[in-house]
Design a protein around this motif. Structure first.
Motif, PDB file in Angstrom:
ATOM      1  N   GLU A  29       0.833  -1.210   0.000  1.00 21.76           N
ATOM      2  CA  GLU A  29       0.000   0.000   0.000  1.00 21.76           C
ATOM      3  C   GLU A  29       0.861   1.252   0.000  1.00 21.76           C
ATOM      4  O   GLU A  29       0.564   2.226  -0.709  1.00 21.76           O
ATOM      5  CB  GLU A  29      -0.937  -0.009   1.218  1.00 21.76           C
ATOM      6  CG  GLU A  29      -2.042  -1.052   1.129  1.00 21.76           C
ATOM      7  CD  GLU A  29      -2.815  -1.207   2.430  1.00 21.76           C
ATOM      8  OE1 GLU A  29      -2.480  -0.486   3.411  1.00 21.76           O
ATOM      9  OE2 GLU A  29      -3.736  -2.039   2.488  1.00 21.76           O
ATOM     10  N   ARG A  30       1.931   1.245   0.778  1.00 19.06           N
ATOM     11  CA  ARG A  30       2.798   2.418   0.869  1.00 19.06           C
ATOM     12  C   ARG A  30       3.542   2.669  -0.439  1.00 19.06           C
ATOM     13  O   ARG A  30       3.625   3.804  -0.925  1.00 19.06           O
ATOM     14  CB  ARG A  30       3.796   2.224   2.013  1.00 19.06           C
ATOM     15  CG  ARG A  30       4.764   3.394   2.218  1.00 19.06           C
ATOM     16  CD  ARG A  30       4.041   4.681   2.517  1.00 19.06           C
ATOM     17  NE  ARG A  30       4.977   5.705   2.949  1.00 19.06           N
ATOM     18  CZ  ARG A  30       4.716   7.005   2.891  1.00 19.06           C
ATOM     19  NH1 ARG A  30       3.547   7.434   2.404  1.00 19.06           N
ATOM     20  NH2 ARG A  30       5.601   7.893   3.325  1.00 19.06           N
ATOM     21  N   LYS A  31       4.088   1.608  -1.026  1.00 21.41           N
ATOM     22  CA  LYS A  31       4.824   1.762  -2.283  1.00 21.41           C
ATOM     23  C   LYS A  31       3.916   2.232  -3.410  1.00 21.41           C
ATOM     24  O   LYS A  31       4.281   3.110  -4.204  1.00 21.41           O
ATOM     25  CB  LYS A  31       5.510   0.445  -2.647  1.00 21.41           C
ATOM     26  CG  LYS A  31       6.664   0.088  -1.714  1.00 21.41           C
ATOM     27  CD  LYS A  31       7.178  -1.332  -1.962  1.00 21.41           C
ATOM     28  CE  LYS A  31       8.254  -1.704  -0.953  1.00 21.41           C
ATOM     29  NZ  LYS A  31       8.730  -3.095  -1.116  1.00 21.41           N
ATOM     30  N   LEU A  32       2.728   1.659  -3.489  1.00 20.74           N
ATOM     31  CA  LEU A  32       1.796   2.070  -4.545  1.00 20.74           C
ATOM     32  C   LEU A  32       1.295   3.494  -4.310  1.00 20.74           C
ATOM     33  O   LEU A  32       1.091   4.253  -5.256  1.00 20.74           O
ATOM     34  CB  LEU A  32       0.618   1.093  -4.622  1.00 20.74           C
ATOM     35  CG  LEU A  32       0.958  -0.320  -5.098  1.00 20.74           C
ATOM     36  CD1 LEU A  32      -0.292  -1.202  -5.070  1.00 20.74           C
ATOM     37  CD2 LEU A  32       1.554  -0.303  -6.488  1.00 20.74           C
ATOM     38  N   ALA A  33       1.107   3.861  -3.031  1.00 15.19           N
ATOM     39  CA  ALA A  33       0.661   5.225  -2.729  1.00 15.19           C
ATOM     40  C   ALA A  33       1.733   6.247  -3.106  1.00 15.19           C
ATOM     41  O   ALA A  33       1.428   7.320  -3.637  1.00 15.19           O
ATOM     42  CB  ALA A  33       0.306   5.346  -1.250  1.00 15.19           C
ATOM     43  N   VAL A  50       6.065   5.622  -8.439  1.00 20.04           N
ATOM     44  CA  VAL A  50       7.468   5.570  -8.843  1.00 20.04           C
ATOM     45  C   VAL A  50       8.177   6.881  -8.516  1.00 20.04           C
ATOM     46  O   VAL A  50       9.274   6.889  -7.959  1.00 20.04           O
ATOM     47  CB  VAL A  50       7.592   5.252 -10.344  1.00 20.04           C
ATOM     48  CG1 VAL A  50       9.044   5.376 -10.807  1.00 20.04           C
ATOM     49  CG2 VAL A  50       7.070   3.849 -10.629  1.00 20.04           C
ATOM     50  N   GLN A  51       7.550   8.017  -8.833  1.00 17.68           N
ATOM     51  CA  GLN A  51       8.193   9.297  -8.584  1.00 17.68           C
ATOM     52  C   GLN A  51       8.355   9.554  -7.094  1.00 17.68           C
ATOM     53  O   GLN A  51       9.399  10.067  -6.646  1.00 17.68           O
ATOM     54  CB  GLN A  51       7.395  10.435  -9.222  1.00 17.68           C
ATOM     55  CG  GLN A  51       8.117  11.783  -9.187  1.00 17.68           C
ATOM     56  CD  GLN A  51       9.468  11.727  -9.871  1.00 17.68           C
ATOM     57  OE1 GLN A  51       9.576  11.327 -11.025  1.00 17.68           O
ATOM     58  NE2 GLN A  51      10.527  12.124  -9.157  1.00 17.68           N
ATOM     59  N   TYR A  95      11.724  -1.654  -4.329  1.00 21.41           N
ATOM     60  CA  TYR A  95      11.067  -0.343  -4.274  1.00 21.41           C
ATOM     61  C   TYR A  95      10.409   0.003  -5.611  1.00 21.41           C
ATOM     62  O   TYR A  95       9.309   0.550  -5.649  1.00 21.41           O
ATOM     63  CB  TYR A  95      12.074   0.738  -3.886  1.00 21.41           C
ATOM     64  CG  TYR A  95      12.584   0.593  -2.481  1.00 21.41           C
ATOM     65  CD1 TYR A  95      11.855   1.095  -1.400  1.00 21.41           C
ATOM     66  CD2 TYR A  95      13.775  -0.064  -2.208  1.00 21.41           C
ATOM     67  CE1 TYR A  95      12.311   0.949  -0.100  1.00 21.41           C
ATOM     68  CE2 TYR A  95      14.244  -0.213  -0.915  1.00 21.41           C
ATOM     69  CZ  TYR A  95      13.508   0.289   0.134  1.00 21.41           C
ATOM     70  OH  TYR A  95      13.960   0.131   1.430  1.00 21.41           O
ATOM     71  N   VAL A  96      11.096  -0.276  -6.696  1.00 26.23           N
ATOM     72  CA  VAL A  96      10.540  -0.085  -8.038  1.00 26.23           C
ATOM     73  C   VAL A  96      11.018  -1.259  -8.893  1.00 26.23           C
ATOM     74  O   VAL A  96      12.206  -1.560  -8.926  1.00 26.23           O
ATOM     75  CB  VAL A  96      11.015   1.233  -8.689  1.00 26.23           C
ATOM     76  CG1 VAL A  96      10.575   1.300 -10.162  1.00 26.23           C
ATOM     77  CG2 VAL A  96      10.479   2.441  -7.925  1.00 26.23           C
ATOM     78  N   ILE A  97      10.096  -1.939  -9.540  1.00 28.54           N
ATOM     79  CA  ILE A  97      10.433  -2.890 -10.605  1.00 28.54           C
ATOM     80  C   ILE A  97       9.362  -2.710 -11.668  1.00 28.54           C
ATOM     81  O   ILE A  97       8.206  -3.090 -11.467  1.00 28.54           O
ATOM     82  CB  ILE A  97      10.476  -4.352 -10.134  1.00 28.54           C
ATOM     83  CG1 ILE A  97      11.498  -4.537  -9.005  1.00 28.54           C
ATOM     84  CG2 ILE A  97      10.834  -5.266 -11.313  1.00 28.54           C
ATOM     85  CD1 ILE A  97      11.675  -5.992  -8.576  1.00 28.54           C
ATOM     86  N   VAL A 132       8.756   7.301  -4.756  1.00 31.99           N
ATOM     87  CA  VAL A 132       9.855   6.455  -4.279  1.00 31.99           C
ATOM     88  C   VAL A 132      11.193   7.064  -4.676  1.00 31.99           C
ATOM     89  O   VAL A 132      12.121   7.132  -3.868  1.00 31.99           O
ATOM     90  CB  VAL A 132       9.709   5.027  -4.839  1.00 31.99           C
ATOM     91  CG1 VAL A 132      10.973   4.217  -4.555  1.00 31.99           C
ATOM     92  CG2 VAL A 132       8.499   4.339  -4.240  1.00 31.99           C
ATOM     93  N   HIS A 133      11.291   7.527  -5.937  1.00 32.81           N
ATOM     94  CA  HIS A 133      12.516   8.194  -6.382  1.00 32.81           C
ATOM     95  C   HIS A 133      12.847   9.368  -5.461  1.00 32.81           C
ATOM     96  O   HIS A 133      13.999   9.546  -5.050  1.00 32.81           O
ATOM     97  CB  HIS A 133      12.355   8.693  -7.814  1.00 32.81           C
ATOM     98  CG  HIS A 133      12.682   7.684  -8.864  1.00 32.81           C
ATOM     99  ND1 HIS A 133      13.926   7.560  -9.424  1.00 32.81           N
ATOM    100  CD2 HIS A 133      11.921   6.748  -9.460  1.00 32.81           C
ATOM    101  CE1 HIS A 133      13.916   6.593 -10.329  1.00 32.81           C
ATOM    102  NE2 HIS A 133      12.701   6.074 -10.367  1.00 32.81           N
ATOM    103  N   ASP A 134      11.842  10.178  -5.167  1.00 28.77           N
ATOM    104  CA  ASP A 134      12.059  11.360  -4.334  1.00 28.77           C
ATOM    105  C   ASP A 134      12.527  10.969  -2.934  1.00 28.77           C
ATOM    106  O   ASP A 134      13.439  11.585  -2.371  1.00 28.77           O
ATOM    107  CB  ASP A 134      10.776  12.187  -4.245  1.00 28.77           C
ATOM    108  CG  ASP A 134      10.407  12.829  -5.576  1.00 28.77           C
ATOM    109  OD1 ASP A 134      11.281  12.915  -6.469  1.00 28.77           O
ATOM    110  OD2 ASP A 134       9.239  13.236  -5.732  1.00 28.77           O
ATOM    111  N   ARG A 135      11.895   9.937  -2.372  1.00 31.41           N
ATOM    112  CA  ARG A 135      12.220   9.539  -0.998  1.00 31.41           C
ATOM    113  C   ARG A 135      13.621   8.948  -0.903  1.00 31.41           C
ATOM    114  O   ARG A 135      14.286   9.080   0.132  1.00 31.41           O
ATOM    115  CB  ARG A 135      11.181   8.529  -0.501  1.00 31.41           C
ATOM    116  CG  ARG A 135      11.289   8.276   0.994  1.00 31.41           C
ATOM    117  CD  ARG A 135      10.089   7.573   1.556  1.00 31.41           C
ATOM    118  NE  ARG A 135      10.140   7.579   3.014  1.00 31.41           N
ATOM    119  CZ  ARG A 135       9.594   8.479   3.794  1.00 31.41           C
ATOM    120  NH1 ARG A 135       8.928   9.475   3.276  1.00 31.41           N
ATOM    121  NH2 ARG A 135       9.698   8.418   5.110  1.00 31.41           N
ATOM    122  N   LEU A 136      14.080   8.315  -1.980  1.00 33.83           N
ATOM    123  CA  LEU A 136      15.380   7.652  -1.972  1.00 33.83           C
ATOM    124  C   LEU A 136      16.453   8.450  -2.703  1.00 33.83           C
ATOM    125  O   LEU A 136      17.550   7.946  -2.942  1.00 33.83           O
ATOM    126  CB  LEU A 136      15.254   6.257  -2.592  1.00 33.83           C
ATOM    127  CG  LEU A 136      14.272   5.300  -1.913  1.00 33.83           C
ATOM    128  CD1 LEU A 136      14.175   3.994  -2.691  1.00 33.83           C
ATOM    129  CD2 LEU A 136      14.664   5.039  -0.464  1.00 33.83           C
TER     130      LEU A 136
END
Length: 240
Positions: free
Chosen positions: A53-57, A60-61, A130-132, A63-67
């Protein structure tokens, strides 16, 4: 169809429960990294749902920003390590013995999930994913923590290119999922060669990731657990 899976690496046999215990520990770490305090750390299914739920929320962008900071540090460090390795590789290898199912059906399932860009199936396999996602050019973008690495990494896998792989094709394994891993700039980082063969009432998987030879040794062992986790989960999903 139910399947039974055993993992083999580091000269030991590991049960499904032991691999899931590793996944449970990683899930707690990744939840915190994504800004969630684990409230039920013993409930793996619950943490899997929280992670998805967290990853989809975030998307991709997000996740990029957070990492972004981790990637900004890890990317040049990885490039330097690759160049200083001069093409030499170190292999992280895990074998799985699967009772039930077939190698052909699993490889077909995995290739279909990749071709259809099934991000949910790809992310669900391991907390450290995190992203695939499959890009329009057919390459697979991956952001993950590889094994015991201290930071995440980003790379692109080209399943149409096997040219720079150092691992050897085992003729006893008729099926494989393999490809070269590159940075966004095109630098070859390593690759994967996952091989499969029928065995008994199921199949055996020989899972190999090629790292630059100067990779920290702890990453090699850590990634053996990662491989056991992600492929066991994918196999269970394929035959659910």
């Amino acid at each position: 169809m139910s399947v039974n899976i055993q993992a083999f690496f580091c000269g030991h046999v590991f049960t499904r429960e032991q691999v899931q215990a590793w996944e449970r520990r990683r899930a707690q770490i990744v939840l915190k990294k994504l800004g969630i305090v684990p409230t039920q750390p013993d409930d793996l299914l619950y943490m899997r749902r929280q992670l998805m739920e967290r990853k989809l929320a975030l998307g991709v962008q997000g996740v990029h920003d957070r990492l972004r900071t981790e990637l900004a540090i890890a990317t040049p460090a990885t490039h330097a390590m690759v160049r200083l390795s001069f093409g030499r590789r170190r292999f992280s290898v895990t074998e799985l013995l699967v009772e039930g199912g077939s190698a052909q059906k699993f490889v077909q399932w995995f290739n279909e999930r990749t071709a259809h860009n099934d991000e949910t199936a790809m992310l669900a396999a391991c907390p450290d994913h995190y992203v695939i996602r499959t890009l329009p050019n057919g390459a697979q973008e991956v952001i993950e923590t590889t094994g015991g690495a201290p930071m995440v990494s980003r790379f692109l896998i080209d399943y149409q290119d096997l040219s720079s792989l150092r691992s050897i094709v085992d003729p006893a394994y008729p099926l494989q999922i393999a490809g070269v891993a590159r940075s966004e700039s095109g630098l070859v980082l390593g690759g994967v060669r996952h091989q499969f063969k029928p065995e008994g009432g199921g199949f055996r998987a020989k899972l190999t990731v090629e790292f630059p030879v100067l990779i920290f040794p702890g990453v090699i062992e850590g990634h053996q657990w990662h491989l056991a986790c992600e492929f066991s989960n994918w196999i269970e999903a394929a035959f659910a």
